[in-house]
Design an enzyme around this catalytic site. Structure first.
Site, PDB file in Angstrom:
ATOM      1  N   ARG A  14       0.842  -1.196   0.000  1.00  0.00           N
ATOM      2  CA  ARG A  14       0.000   0.000   0.000  1.00  0.00           C
ATOM      3  C   ARG A  14       0.876   1.245   0.000  1.00  0.00           C
ATOM      4  O   ARG A  14       1.872   1.318   0.724  1.00  0.00           O
ATOM      5  CB  ARG A  14      -0.884   0.005   1.244  1.00  0.00           C
ATOM      6  CG  ARG A  14      -2.039   0.979   1.188  1.00  0.00           C
ATOM      7  CD  ARG A  14      -2.823   0.944   2.478  1.00  0.00           C
ATOM      8  NE  ARG A  14      -3.200  -0.393   2.893  1.00  0.00           N
ATOM      9  CZ  ARG A  14      -3.736  -0.677   4.075  1.00  0.00           C
ATOM     10  NH1 ARG A  14      -3.917   0.281   4.959  1.00  0.00           N
ATOM     11  NH2 ARG A  14      -4.071  -1.911   4.377  1.00  0.00           N
ATOM     12  N   SER A  99      -8.035   0.202   0.176  1.00  0.00           N
ATOM     13  CA  SER A  99      -9.057   0.152   1.222  1.00  0.00           C
ATOM     14  C   SER A  99      -9.554   1.538   1.606  1.00  0.00           C
ATOM     15  O   SER A  99     -10.189   2.217   0.824  1.00  0.00           O
ATOM     16  CB  SER A  99      -8.511  -0.607   2.438  1.00  0.00           C
ATOM     17  OG  SER A  99      -9.506  -0.808   3.398  1.00  0.00           O
ATOM     18  N   HIS A 100      -9.229   1.993   2.821  1.00  0.00           N
ATOM     19  CA  HIS A 100      -9.779   3.235   3.366  1.00  0.00           C
ATOM     20  C   HIS A 100      -8.836   4.421   3.191  1.00  0.00           C
ATOM     21  O   HIS A 100      -9.121   5.515   3.688  1.00  0.00           O
ATOM     22  CB  HIS A 100     -10.077   3.056   4.852  1.00  0.00           C
ATOM     23  CG  HIS A 100      -8.867   2.678   5.654  1.00  0.00           C
ATOM     24  ND1 HIS A 100      -8.404   1.380   5.702  1.00  0.00           N
ATOM     25  CD2 HIS A 100      -8.010   3.414   6.388  1.00  0.00           C
ATOM     26  CE1 HIS A 100      -7.317   1.341   6.462  1.00  0.00           C
ATOM     27  NE2 HIS A 100      -7.053   2.559   6.887  1.00  0.00           N
ATOM     28  N   LYS A 109      -3.701  -6.690  -2.082  1.00  0.00           N
ATOM     29  CA  LYS A 109      -3.807  -7.755  -1.100  1.00  0.00           C
ATOM     30  C   LYS A 109      -3.675  -9.071  -1.856  1.00  0.00           C
ATOM     31  O   LYS A 109      -4.348  -9.258  -2.878  1.00  0.00           O
ATOM     32  CB  LYS A 109      -5.139  -7.678  -0.353  1.00  0.00           C
ATOM     33  CG  LYS A 109      -5.255  -6.442   0.543  1.00  0.00           C
ATOM     34  CD  LYS A 109      -6.594  -6.383   1.265  1.00  0.00           C
ATOM     35  CE  LYS A 109      -6.670  -5.140   2.132  1.00  0.00           C
ATOM     36  NZ  LYS A 109      -7.988  -5.001   2.808  1.00  0.00           N
ATOM     37  N   ASP A 240     -16.118   0.669   4.045  1.00  0.00           N
ATOM     38  CA  ASP A 240     -14.940   1.309   3.494  1.00  0.00           C
ATOM     39  C   ASP A 240     -14.877   1.010   1.997  1.00  0.00           C
ATOM     40  O   ASP A 240     -15.770   0.358   1.447  1.00  0.00           O
ATOM     41  CB  ASP A 240     -13.662   0.893   4.244  1.00  0.00           C
ATOM     42  CG  ASP A 240     -13.388  -0.603   4.227  1.00  0.00           C
ATOM     43  OD1 ASP A 240     -14.119  -1.344   3.535  1.00  0.00           O
ATOM     44  OD2 ASP A 240     -12.443  -1.038   4.906  1.00  0.00           O
ATOM     45  N   ASP A 242     -13.228  -0.903  -0.165  1.00  0.00           N
ATOM     46  CA  ASP A 242     -13.259  -2.256  -0.745  1.00  0.00           C
ATOM     47  C   ASP A 242     -14.211  -3.175   0.019  1.00  0.00           C
ATOM     48  O   ASP A 242     -14.199  -4.379  -0.165  1.00  0.00           O
ATOM     49  CB  ASP A 242     -11.853  -2.859  -0.798  1.00  0.00           C
ATOM     50  CG  ASP A 242     -11.223  -3.047   0.580  1.00  0.00           C
ATOM     51  OD1 ASP A 242     -11.624  -2.335   1.516  1.00  0.00           O
ATOM     52  OD2 ASP A 242     -10.329  -3.903   0.719  1.00  0.00           O
ATOM     53  N   ASP A 244     -14.474  -4.673   2.796  1.00  0.00           N
ATOM     54  CA  ASP A 244     -14.182  -5.813   3.675  1.00  0.00           C
ATOM     55  C   ASP A 244     -14.482  -5.483   5.137  1.00  0.00           C
ATOM     56  O   ASP A 244     -14.399  -6.346   6.003  1.00  0.00           O
ATOM     57  CB  ASP A 244     -12.737  -6.303   3.504  1.00  0.00           C
ATOM     58  CG  ASP A 244     -11.699  -5.238   3.818  1.00  0.00           C
ATOM     59  OD1 ASP A 244     -12.065  -4.072   4.042  1.00  0.00           O
ATOM     60  OD2 ASP A 244     -10.494  -5.580   3.831  1.00  0.00           O
ATOM     61  N   HIS A 327     -13.042  -5.661  11.348  1.00  0.00           N
ATOM     62  CA  HIS A 327     -12.815  -6.829  10.502  1.00  0.00           C
ATOM     63  C   HIS A 327     -13.426  -8.040  11.211  1.00  0.00           C
ATOM     64  O   HIS A 327     -13.095  -8.327  12.365  1.00  0.00           O
ATOM     65  CB  HIS A 327     -11.319  -7.075  10.285  1.00  0.00           C
ATOM     66  CG  HIS A 327     -10.695  -6.151   9.291  1.00  0.00           C
ATOM     67  ND1 HIS A 327     -10.891  -6.282   7.932  1.00  0.00           N
ATOM     68  CD2 HIS A 327      -9.885  -5.075   9.444  1.00  0.00           C
ATOM     69  CE1 HIS A 327     -10.218  -5.325   7.297  1.00  0.00           C
ATOM     70  NE2 HIS A 327      -9.605  -4.583   8.195  1.00  0.00           N
TER      71      HIS A 327
END
Length: 450
Positions: A14, A99-100, A109, A240, A242, A244, A327
């Protein structure tokens, strides 16, 4: 283009685009992924970030030049890559997402066969070294083939299988996709559920016109909270980028800390699977431990982070795992995290209850009040950790499963250095004493920020 190590984190890749994450990095990762894992078929997908298609094209070129066939599922959420890897019986999966993080970030990922995560402990370090050093493996004589596949219907059918649709009530549900990847999934799910959806920011848009899709930011909670109150909704859900992770709002528009959702879901799983193991992370623990033990389950602590939780769940054959960061992991979903399964299970529990969501959780929140995660930017994080351990470790019970945890009879705290940001994170909880919680939180922060 010069490649930097800064994009390689503990359990994903990332960084800023294009200075840290770019097409050259993606191409090399594709080459090295096949070289290390001998992958024959790999699924790839990307979230809604504007740089996603370019990075994906470079990644696919790297994979196919090594002779690997690629299944491209297009714009999607991270859990759809997990689903496709396992249920299509592929050798691996790569999701292009940050992601966020802000819109000028991107990343990846990575999972192996069976949707097993690739972290620093299970191959990511090897990938990093080979990518940076240009050790990309030998090109194949025959390039791999690329196919496009729409898995939306199969994915949604599977996700809906986690709840008993016969018990679902016609709840009013505010859903906030944050202009991320969740919107198209919600559009399909809506057809099969009795809920009345109030959709906000549902259209995918990598420009993030309504702010980065990170509901943990206080300024990003207001839209969901307001929509819940204005529509007299039973529950609000925000995701968020993506998807997850999902964040739950009660009927008053208050966001519920992920910590309490862990206990809420753990109890529900133990009713269906008596005596099962439940995984939790060390940041906040007392509420989860008490609920799991009272329900006849076995609580098992694990270092926070999706790769670590998933591996621990597999070793323990745990039915469910949850982190306070929202999560949530499910054995039947190949031990992976899902922001869609989570909210559906909460909606199912709410449908079965005779009280609103706030009432279902109020007693637990009063019994174990928490500070919420507080981030502090410091010059020398390691020095701060040593100082706090020196001051509190002599009188409290120390645990170093993840960072530094120190427990006393009526309060405890966890302090850890972030894996992904230049900050130190503090969580404090007490046994029903909000005043003590406030005093000790301020006491710790004064030392940390001195």
């Amino acid at each position: 283009m010069e490649l930097k190590r800064t994009a390689f984190k503990a359990y994903d890749i990332r960084g800023k685009y294009p200075s840290e994450v770019n097409e050259e990095l993606a191409y090399r990762i594709g080459r090295v992924f096949v070289d290390i894992f001998n992958s024959k078929r790999v699924v790839v997908g990307n979230d809604i970030r504007l740089s996603g298609p370019k990075i994906k094209a470079a990644l696919i070129r790297g994979l196919t030049e090594m002779g690997c066939d690629v299944v491209d599922i297009g714009e999607c959420g991270t859990e759809m890559i997990y689903f496709a890897t396992y249920f299509l019986q592929l050798d691996g999966g790569i999701m292009i997402t940050a992601s966020h993080n802000p819109k000028d970030y991107n990343g990846m990922k990575l999972v192996r066969q069976g949707a097993r995560p690739i972290s620093s402990d299970t191959g990511l370090k090897r990938i990093e070294e080979k990518v940076i050093n240009g050790e990309l493996g030998r090109l194949a004589l025959r390039h791999g083939l690329v196919s496009q596949k729409n898995i939306m219907n199969e994915y949604v059918e599977h996700i809906l299988g986690y709840v008993d649709k016969k018990v679902l009530k016609p709840l009013t549900v505010v859903v906030n996709a944050g202009n991320g990847a969740a919107g198209p999934v919600l559009d399909v799910m809506e057809k099969f559920l009795p809920f009345k959806f109030i959709k906000i920011y549902n259209e995918p848009d990598g420009n993030f016109p309504n702010g980065v899709p990170n509901p943990l930011l206080p300024e990003n909670r207001a839209a969901t909270a307001q929509a819940v109150r204005e529509n007299k909704a039973d529950i609000g859900v925000a995701w968020d980028g993506d998807f997850d992770r999902c964040f739950i709002f009660d009927e008053k528009g208050s966001m519920i800390e992920g910590y309490y959702i862990v206990g809420f879901l753990a109890k529900a799983f133990l009713e269906k699977t008596p005596g099962a193991k439940i995984i939790y992370d060390p940041r906040l623990i007392w509420n989860t431990i008490e609920i799991v033990k009272e329900a006849g389950g076995i609580p098992v602590m694990c270092k926070s982070g999706h790769a670590f939780i998933k591996e621990k769940m597999r070793r323990e054959n745990a039915v469910y795992g949850g982190e306070m960061s929202a999560h949530n992991y499910f054995r039947e979903f190949t031990f992976c995290d899902s922001g869609m399964i989570t909210w559906l299970l909460v909606a199912e529990l709410l449908s079965k209850a005779d009280r609103p969501l706030s009432a279902l959780l109020a007693e637990r929140m009063q019994r174990y009040p928490i500070s919420g995660e507080i981030n502090s930017t410091v010059k020398d994080a390691e020095a701060v950790m040593r100082k706090i351990e020196e001051l509190y470790g002599r009188t409290g019970k120390v645990d170093k499963t993840d960072g530094l945890s120190v427990a006393y009879d009526n309060w405890r705290f966890n302090l850890r250095i972030s894996n992904t940001e230049p900050v130190i994170r503090l969580n404090v909880e007490s046994r029903g004493d909000k005043k003590l919680l406030e005093v000790k939180t301020n006491e710790l922060l004064n030392i940390i920020r001195a």
